[in-house]
Enzyme design. Structure first.
Site, mmCIF file in Angstrom:
data_model
loop_
_atom_site.group_PDB
_atom_site.id
_atom_site.type_symbol
_atom_site.label_atom_id
_atom_site.label_comp_id
_atom_site.label_asym_id
_atom_site.label_seq_id
_atom_site.Cartn_x
_atom_site.Cartn_y
_atom_site.Cartn_z
ATOM 1 N N GLU A 27 -19.728 15.321 2.173
ATOM 2 C CA GLU A 27 -19.252 16.110 3.297
ATOM 3 C C GLU A 27 -19.253 17.605 2.942
ATOM 4 O OE1 GLU A 27 -19.129 14.431 6.016
ATOM 5 O OE2 GLU A 27 -17.204 13.425 6.290
ATOM 6 N N HIS B 119 -23.879 16.570 6.440
ATOM 7 C CA HIS B 119 -23.724 15.694 5.282
ATOM 8 C C HIS B 119 -24.996 14.902 5.007
ATOM 9 C CE1 HIS B 119 -21.827 12.256 7.923
ATOM 10 N NE2 HIS B 119 -23.118 12.042 7.794
ATOM 11 N N ASP C 6 -24.645 4.651 0.341
ATOM 12 C CA ASP C 6 -23.206 4.835 0.510
ATOM 13 C C ASP C 6 -22.572 3.593 1.133
ATOM 14 O OD1 ASP C 6 -24.335 5.133 3.029
ATOM 15 O OD2 ASP C 6 -23.788 7.237 3.239
ATOM 16 N N ASN D 254 -22.535 17.350 10.756
ATOM 17 C CA ASN D 254 -21.890 18.411 9.968
ATOM 18 C C ASN D 254 -22.721 18.772 8.731
ATOM 19 O OD1 ASN D 254 -21.543 16.247 8.266
ATOM 20 N ND2 ASN D 254 -19.308 16.206 8.354
HETATM 21 C C1 F6R Z 1 -25.595 6.415 6.393
HETATM 22 C C2 F6R Z 1 -25.457 7.795 5.916
HETATM 23 C C3 F6R Z 1 -25.128 8.926 6.834
HETATM 24 C C4 F6R Z 1 -26.128 9.051 7.986
HETATM 25 C C5 F6R Z 1 -25.809 10.259 8.888
HETATM 26 C C6 F6R Z 1 -26.693 10.282 10.123
HETATM 27 O O1 F6R Z 1 -25.877 5.548 5.310
HETATM 28 O O2 F6R Z 1 -25.602 8.003 4.745
HETATM 29 O O3 F6R Z 1 -25.096 10.120 6.087
HETATM 30 O O4 F6R Z 1 -27.427 9.176 7.469
HETATM 31 O O5 F6R Z 1 -24.479 10.226 9.278
HETATM 32 O O6 F6R Z 1 -26.420 9.176 10.899
HETATM 33 P P1 F6R Z 1 -27.345 8.753 12.146
HETATM 34 O O7 F6R Z 1 -28.675 8.407 11.558
HETATM 35 O O8 F6R Z 1 -26.683 7.557 12.747
HETATM 36 O O9 F6R Z 1 -27.424 9.950 13.028
#
Ligand code: F6R
Length: 245
Positions: free
Chosen positions: A144, A139, A68, A137
């Protein structure tokens, strides 16, 4: 059905995830690899570099894509997925620009950006190994709650909580509102999907994602249905699970 593995700590979880990436590349040197950013996989990438060196594994034939990107943020700005993947994975592993395709968050024609990514994945025969984290959340990538899980690459208006945690990746206040992401259809189709989570703060969402009914209100819950998914947790992230404790 997914597989769940629980590790003593973040470090042992990360070492195991790195082993699985290496195993993918040893079995298929031209593997298509997909990487998330964020705090969770940082240690995995450190282990990956270390283990690639120790085992003399070459990444010179693989192809890498990003999961992403923040829309509207220049790729070279510290904090973008582009920047972090180069710093944490591509540069240390010597992966060349011709082996990489990332979303360009600056392309105003987001639909073209998505079609290009879909086409690359299709042409290369799908994703062999994919490393993802989970948001508070539920995702995965920027899929989302409420997302249409049949979507491939798409852009998405991000929730407040995602924007707030996203802000921490940047070293200065950065206007963000949308993300561009691979869709759940592509995530769930990966030949090997590694979903990583560590820490107490992830325990409630891991419990929901793995033990509550599958629903697009928790996009990560779809891994329950995915035979190729392996969920790697540390003890803290697994602490609210009843099935695996
Ligand atoms: C980042 C991504 C997000 C993270 C998620 C968890 O490329 O795709 O979905 O994997 O927000 O983030 P952390 O690892 O910082 O808790």
């Amino acid at each position: 059905m997914m597989t769940v593995r629980i590790f003593e700590d973040h470090d042992s979880l990360s070492a195991a995830a790195a082993d699985m990436i290496i195993d993918t590349v040893i079995k298929k040197p031209a593997a298509v690899l997909c990487f998330a950013t964020g705090n969770t996989p940082v240690r995995t990438y450190q282990w990956l570099i270390e283990k690639a060196r120790q085992s003399n594994t070459s990444f010179s034939s693989c192809f890498c894509i990003g999961l992403d990107e923040w829309a509207g943020v220049p790729p070279n700005k510290p904090g973008t997925c582009h920047y972090l993947l180069h710093q944490q994975v591509f540069d240390p592993l010597g992966i060349q620009p011709a082996q990489i395709h990332l979303f360009d968050g600056m392309n105003a024609a987001i639909q073209d950006e998505c079609s290009k990514m879909d086409e690359i994945i299709e042409t290369r025969g799908g994703i062999d190994c994919m490393v993802v984290g989970i948001g508070l959340n539920g995702h995965i990538g920027f899929n989302e709650p409420g997302v249409d899980v049949s979507l491939k690459a798409h852009d998405q208006v991000l929730m407040e909580s995602t924007l707030a945690s996203g802000q921490h990746y940047f070293n200065e206040p950065t206007p963000i509102s949308r993300g561009i992401t691979l869709g759940m259809a592509q995530v769930l189709k990966a030949n090997r999907l590694l979903l990583l989570a560590n820490g107490k703060h992830k325990a409630p969402i891991i419990q929901k994602a793995l033990e509550a009914a599958v629903s697009n209100e928790v996009p990560a819950s779809y891994v329950q249905l995915c035979d190729n998914a392996m969920v790697l947790l540390d003890r803290e992230a697994a602490s609210e699970l009843s099935t695996w404790n």
